[in-house]
Enzyme design. Structure first.
Site, PDB file in Angstrom:
ATOM      1  CG  ASN A   8      44.917  40.743  37.008  1.00 47.44           C
ATOM      2  OD1 ASN A   8      45.546  39.940  37.701  1.00 47.44           O
ATOM      3  ND2 ASN A   8      43.616  40.963  37.147  1.00 47.44           N
ATOM      4  CG  HIS A  87      40.236  42.354  39.635  1.00 47.68           C
ATOM      5  ND1 HIS A  87      39.241  41.496  39.229  1.00 47.68           N
ATOM      6  CD2 HIS A  87      40.890  42.745  38.509  1.00 47.68           C
ATOM      7  CE1 HIS A  87      39.296  41.370  37.910  1.00 47.68           C
ATOM      8  NE2 HIS A  87      40.295  42.121  37.447  1.00 47.68           N
ATOM      9  CD  GLU A 154      40.038  46.083  35.447  1.00 50.00           C
ATOM     10  OE1 GLU A 154      40.750  45.746  34.498  1.00 50.00           O
ATOM     11  OE2 GLU A 154      39.813  45.351  36.410  1.00 50.00           O
ATOM     12  N   GLY A 217      43.615  38.880  30.001  1.00 46.85           N
ATOM     13  CA  GLY A 217      43.902  37.808  29.035  1.00 46.85           C
ATOM     14  C   GLY A 217      45.070  38.087  28.102  1.00 46.85           C
TER      15      GLY A 217
HETATM   16  C1  PEP Z   1      41.138  42.296  34.302  1.00 47.92           C
HETATM   17  O1  PEP Z   1      40.809  41.216  34.779  1.00 47.92           O
HETATM   18  O2  PEP Z   1      41.551  43.197  35.028  1.00 47.92           O
HETATM   19  C2  PEP Z   1      41.003  42.469  32.852  1.00 47.92           C
HETATM   20  C3  PEP Z   1      41.083  43.669  32.358  1.00 47.92           C
HETATM   21  O3  PEP Z   1      40.830  41.308  32.125  1.00 47.92           O
HETATM   22  P1  PEP Z   1      40.677  41.209  30.526  1.00 47.92           P
HETATM   23  O4  PEP Z   1      41.724  42.085  29.918  1.00 47.92           O
HETATM   24  O5  PEP Z   1      40.900  39.756  30.247  1.00 47.92           O
HETATM   25  O6  PEP Z   1      39.304  41.672  30.211  1.00 47.92           O
END
Ligand code: PEP
Length: 231
Positions: A8, A87, A154, A217
């Site tokens: 992402n 999201h 998530e 990230g």
């Molecule tokens: C995301 O935004 O879906 C995500 C998993 O971000 P990060 O890996 O930066 O925590």
């Protein structure tokens, strides 16, 4: 394990930067879905013929008087095969509701685009509570769906914070999500997302019931992802 890696990009990388990324990109025969901003999607396709193209959002409407929106048919026409929906950043900053998310998923399915539905509890809470929260999100978003989907677990508190759940917590929730989807008769892959990176991937890769990862990230950095693809 043949994991799915969904990257992402969020609101990062210009079209020029995406072009540079894709020219150096090597999936090492892994299943990697690049979810770029709309303005960069054509650079994925133009610079890597085998890359799997994803988007990060879609309109809940079909074509018409919706200034600034992008519909599922436009995405399909560009070769988009996957699209992130629901999201937590869009739920929070764009006030997306479960009803809108369900409509977006319906539009994607009409165009044979696989939704990547994001679910997850907002704060750290006991499993009894977080599983109810997640189950509700799944039932509302997928109420009219029969085709295969990807669900990304998530926990919102783990996104971009470096604070990751234990493998046991990931396993419990991902097993629970598989169970919910089985009951709904929906074929699904379940991803984990939240601060997954080159420092913790070896540990998290051992979590059971996880078919892959949604990565923010770390996905922006080719060298970090190369380590991760190697396993
Ligand atoms: C995301 O935004 O879906 C995500 C998993 O971000 P990060 O890996 O930066 O925590």
């Amino acid at each position: 394990m043949n994991f799915i890696y969904a990257l992402n990009f969020k609101m990062n990388k210009t079209a020029t930067e995406t072009k540079e990324y894709m020219q150096k990109f090597d999936s090492q025969n892994r299943t990697v879905i690049i979810c770029a901003p709309f303005t960069s999607i054509f650079e994925i396709k133009n610079n890597h013929k085998d890359a799997l193209i994803g988007a990060q959002n879609v309109s809940e409407f079909t074509s018409g008087a919706h200034t600034g929106e992008i519909d599922a048919k436009m995405l399909a026409d560009l070769g988009v095969k996957y699209c992130i929906v629901g999201h937590s950043e869009r739920r929070k900053f764009n006030h997306e509701t479960d009803e809108q998310i369900a409509e977006k998923i319906a539009r994607l399915v009409e165009q044979n685009i696989t939704p990547i539905l994001c679910v997850g509890e907002p704060n750290k809470m006991a499993f009894e509570e977080s599983s109810k929260f997640v189950e509700n999100q799944i039932k509302l978003a997928l109420k009219n769906v029969q085709s295969p989907v990807i669900v990304a677990y998530e926990p919102v508190w783990a996104i971009g914070t470096g604070d990751v759940p234990t493998n046991e917590q990931i396993e419990n929730m991902c097993e629970f999500i598989h169970k919910c989807l089985n009951e709904l008769n929906i074929q699904a892959k379940v991803l984990y997302g939240g601060s997954y990176n080159s420092k913790n991937y070896k540990t998290i890769n051992n979590a059971k019931f996880v078919d892959g990862f949604l990565i923010g990230g770390a996905g922006l950095k080719l060298d970090e992802m190369e380590l991760i693809y190697k396993g």
